[in-house]
Design an enzyme around this catalytic site. Structure first.
Site, PDB file in Angstrom:
ATOM      1  CB  CYS A  32      -1.183   0.179   1.250  1.00 29.05           C
ATOM      2  SG  CYS A  32      -2.132  -1.329   1.066  1.00 29.05           S
ATOM      3  CD  GLU A  73      17.820 -12.331  -8.017  1.00 28.27           C
ATOM      4  OE1 GLU A  73      17.460 -12.643  -6.797  1.00 28.27           O
ATOM      5  OE2 GLU A  73      17.433 -10.943  -8.419  1.00 28.27           O
ATOM      6  CD  GLU A  85      10.318 -11.157  -8.778  1.00 29.57           C
ATOM      7  OE1 GLU A  85      10.015 -10.830  -7.545  1.00 29.57           O
ATOM      8  OE2 GLU A  85      11.403 -10.868  -8.621  1.00 29.57           O
TER       9      GLU A  85
HETATM   10  C1  F6R Z   1      12.348  -9.681  -6.298  1.00 29.38           C
HETATM   11  C2  F6R Z   1      11.778  -9.066  -5.147  1.00 29.38           C
HETATM   12  C3  F6R Z   1      11.701  -9.211  -3.967  1.00 29.38           C
HETATM   13  C4  F6R Z   1      12.156  -8.628  -2.021  1.00 29.38           C
HETATM   14  C5  F6R Z   1      11.640  -9.496  -1.349  1.00 29.38           C
HETATM   15  C6  F6R Z   1      12.738  -8.197   0.720  1.00 29.38           C
HETATM   16  O1  F6R Z   1      12.289  -9.757  -7.222  1.00 29.38           O
HETATM   17  O2  F6R Z   1      12.856  -7.452  -5.007  1.00 29.38           O
HETATM   18  O3  F6R Z   1      11.971 -11.204  -3.348  1.00 29.38           O
HETATM   19  O4  F6R Z   1      13.829  -8.934  -1.913  1.00 29.38           O
HETATM   20  O5  F6R Z   1      10.771  -9.243  -0.720  1.00 29.38           O
HETATM   21  O6  F6R Z   1      12.727  -6.936   0.149  1.00 29.38           O
HETATM   22  P1  F6R Z   1      13.729  -5.999   0.890  1.00 29.38           P
HETATM   23  O7  F6R Z   1      15.028  -5.706   0.173  1.00 29.38           O
HETATM   24  O8  F6R Z   1      12.255  -4.595   0.250  1.00 29.38           O
HETATM   25  O9  F6R Z   1      13.645  -6.582   2.101  1.00 29.38           O
END
Ligand code: F6R
Length: 609
Positions: free
Chosen positions: A2, A482, A489
């Site tokens: 959000c 990765e 995704e």
């Molecule tokens: C995938 C992606 C997510 C984030 C995960 C952690 O492309 O971006 O898997 O890596 O939600 O998010 P952060 O890094 O903000 O803790």
């Protein structure tokens, strides 16, 4: 999870709110809505779907016109995405937008129902609005006192933007866990879930701390604590400019961000290198301090966790210290064996991921020292960690992380080099050599980005597949995790990553001509072994894409497609090899026609567990 905006000033509020929401849409895009004071009456416009749906609706039904209001873009938690569950929600005098979750909403709803209150939506947010209105009546129209009283009842995480019908020239805001900033312009004020929403208007902002309440008017913003005492806040200035949060001629933010990687690496590592050696002192890390730790844990989610996997391989190889990598949502509930003398590294782009934040807090409780590697300045994880290394990727708007991952691994390398030098597993000459090589990666990545056509061809081959496997060994395995996540995704093609040597223990039975295999083979000592695994899948009909060094020429027919990488140090190859993996995912999604920057069901900042 959000996005919230709010505005009070001389501009047309609806335009400012919609513009802000367009920059926050990456945080959620199930529905959008605004509430604006039009002739001192609150007018609400909201719609299920994207911001574009709301705009189309307003074109037909009219856009509220006035100079103060609030807006919201939603990632649904309580209640399906629908018009009636869209924010803003109202209760009597109060209309509000909410980011987060109210855990005790059922109990509060029962209380309000017993008081004769009626509800129009299934959301926890409407409960806050009704409760706030209830206390507003009880406090004879003092909004801040009513907010204080309401907040004391709420359990969970939240940031709120609020308007009261009785105060048409004010916007109220408060935060607990979820982030919120207050932007200060000339004769105008803003609230936003992050700076990108308001950068166009101002760079000056206050960072609201948990438990703080802001009252915005054209004259400025006043901030109170939960005891209704006024607080003096430090006015901060963002170091991003507007272009950092715009597409700059690229079709998608994701492509732009992939291209920004060389620059992001330079910005992240250059200030941390002195006389050719890593220097993390300004982040609270000294060689002496590094020697105090017995064990290292890396905790994160998703892509950030994958960066941790690369970190594990590099730290173990160079510094000879064992490293556990954990998914934050598992770590926090499995009574981890962490304690005094341990270092817990939490990696996060947003710095607000609920599970990562909880893991950080738990680690501190257990007596470990914590180091945060975070991109978003002033975020909760950044503020709460004992030591902090900011990555300087700038705003990452695409939901699929690319440049943030790149700088996370760049930091992992710097950290590993410094640690290995501190505990004498490498000497200064070797540390200088590795550091110089790390500094050389941006140029190598730029080279790869100039020759990316092959990734488009590979993508055109993959779009018909229902399922894919990514395989690799060692660092290539860490990287294939990765690559696989990126592809699934955004393209919605199922994919898994596997350690290449593990295939024959079960997974190889899945291989048919309909399951392409992407093999990453950059590590010289493992190349022949991975090629053997490729032959095994090839013999079972798989089409194979090989991502390897240009100079490695496997026998004819081993791979159907090959993306050739420049020759570089084995240890640093992940920084190069991830680029074609990102591009393959990107072009596959583009060819499939998915919403690349905002893939379905996802949100950029996961502030709920
Ligand atoms: C995938 C992606 C997510 C984030 C995960 C952690 O492309 O971006 O898997 O890596 O939600 O998010 P952060 O890094 O903000 O803790």
């Amino acid at each position: 999870m959000c996005g919230i905006v709010g505005y009070v000033g001389q501009r047309e509020a609806a335009d400012v709110l919609l513009d802000g929401l367009s920059r926050l849409e990456y945080r959620g895009y199930d529905s959008a809505g605004i509430a604006v004071f039009e002739n001192e009456i609150i007018k609400v416009a909201k719609s299920k779907g994207r911001l574009a749906d709301l705009q189309a609706k307003m074109q037909k039904e009219g856009k509220p016109s006035g100079h103060a209001g609030i807006g919201h873009t939603r990632w649904a938690t309580h209640g399906e995405p629908s018009d009636r569950n869209s924010h803003p929600h109202g209760g009597g005098n109060v209309t509000l937008v909410h980011n987060g979750i109210i855990e005790n909403y059922k109990k509060l709803k029962e209380f309000l129902l017993s008081k004769g209150r009626k509800f129009e939506s299934d959301t926890d947010t409407e409960v806050i609005a009704q409760l706030l209105d209830y206390y507003y009546e009880e406090h004879h129209g003092n909004p801040v006192e009513a907010i204080v009283k309401t907040l004391k009842e709420l359990e969970g995480s939240y940031a709120l933007g609020i308007v009261f019908a009785d105060f048409p020239d004010r916007v109220f805001a408060m935060r607990k866990e979820s982030p919120l900033i207050v932007g200060i312009g000339e004769n105008e004020c803003f609230i936003a879930s992050d700076m990108t929403a308001i950068l166009k208007y101002t760079k000056n902002y206050y960072l609201l701390e948990p438990g703080e309440i802001a009252v915005l008017s054209r004259q400025g913003a006043k901030v109170y604590n939960l005891h209704y005492q006024k607080i003096e806040k430090e006015l901060k200035t963002a170091d991003w400019d507007v272009s950092a949060a715009e597409k700059g001629g690229y079709e998608h933010y994701m492509l732009k961000e992939i291209h920004e990687q060389p620059e992001s690496i330079k910005k992240t590592i250059t200030p941390r290198i002195e006389n050719g050696l890593p220097n993390l002192e300004e982040c609270g890390i000294t060689p002496e301090k590094l020697l105090e730790f017995n064990k290292i844990h890396i905790v994160a989610c998703g892509t950030a966790m994958h960066a941790g996997m690369v970190g594990k391989y590099v730290i173990e190889k160079l510094a000879k210290i064992s490293v556990n990598v954990d998914i934050a949502s598992e770590f926090r509930y499995r009574e981890p064996l962490v304690g005094e003398g341990d270092l817990v590294i939490v990696i996060s782009q947003s710095g607000e991921t609920a599970d990562s934040l909880a893991a950080l807090r738990l680690s501190k409780e257990l007596g470990a020292k914590t180091l945060a590697i975070v991109n978003a300045k002033g975020s909760s994880i950044a503020r709460e960690a004992d030591m902090l290394i900011y990555t300087h990727a700038g705003p990452e708007i695409a939901v699929a992380s690319t440049k943030a991952y790149m700088v996370q691994i760049a930091v992992m390398y710097l950290f590993a080099f410094e640690l290995a030098l501190a505990n004498k597993k490498i000497d200064e000459t070797e540390c200088r050599r590795l550091t110089a090589l790390l500094q050389g990666t941006p140029d190598k990545i730029s080279e790869i980005l100039e020759h990316k056509e092959m990734t488009q061809l590979i993508a055109s081959e993959l779009i018909t597949a229902d399922s894919l496997l990514y395989i690799g060994r060692g660092l290539d395995y860490a990287l294939s995790m990765e690559g696989s996540l990126k592809l699934k995704e955004i393209s919605y093609i199922h994919s898994e990553s596997y350690a290449a040597g593990e295939l024959k223990h079960g997974t190889i039975s899945l291989i048919t001509e309909n399951m392409p295999v992407i093999a990453v083979a950059t590590q010289q000592n493992l190349f022949d072994k991975t090629i053997s695994n490729i032959k095994e899948v090839k013999a079972r009909g798989a089409r194979v894409v090989l991502v390897s060094r240009e100079s490695y020429q496997p026998e004819k027919d081993v791979a159907d497609f090959k993306f050739g990488l420049p020759d570089y140090e084995d240890l640093l190859m992940p920084m190069l090899a991830v680029v074609p993996l990102q591009l393959i995912a990107y072009y596959t999604a583009v060819l499939k026609g998915t919403d690349v920057d905002k893939p379905r069901n996802l949100a950029k900042s996961v502030t709920v567990e």
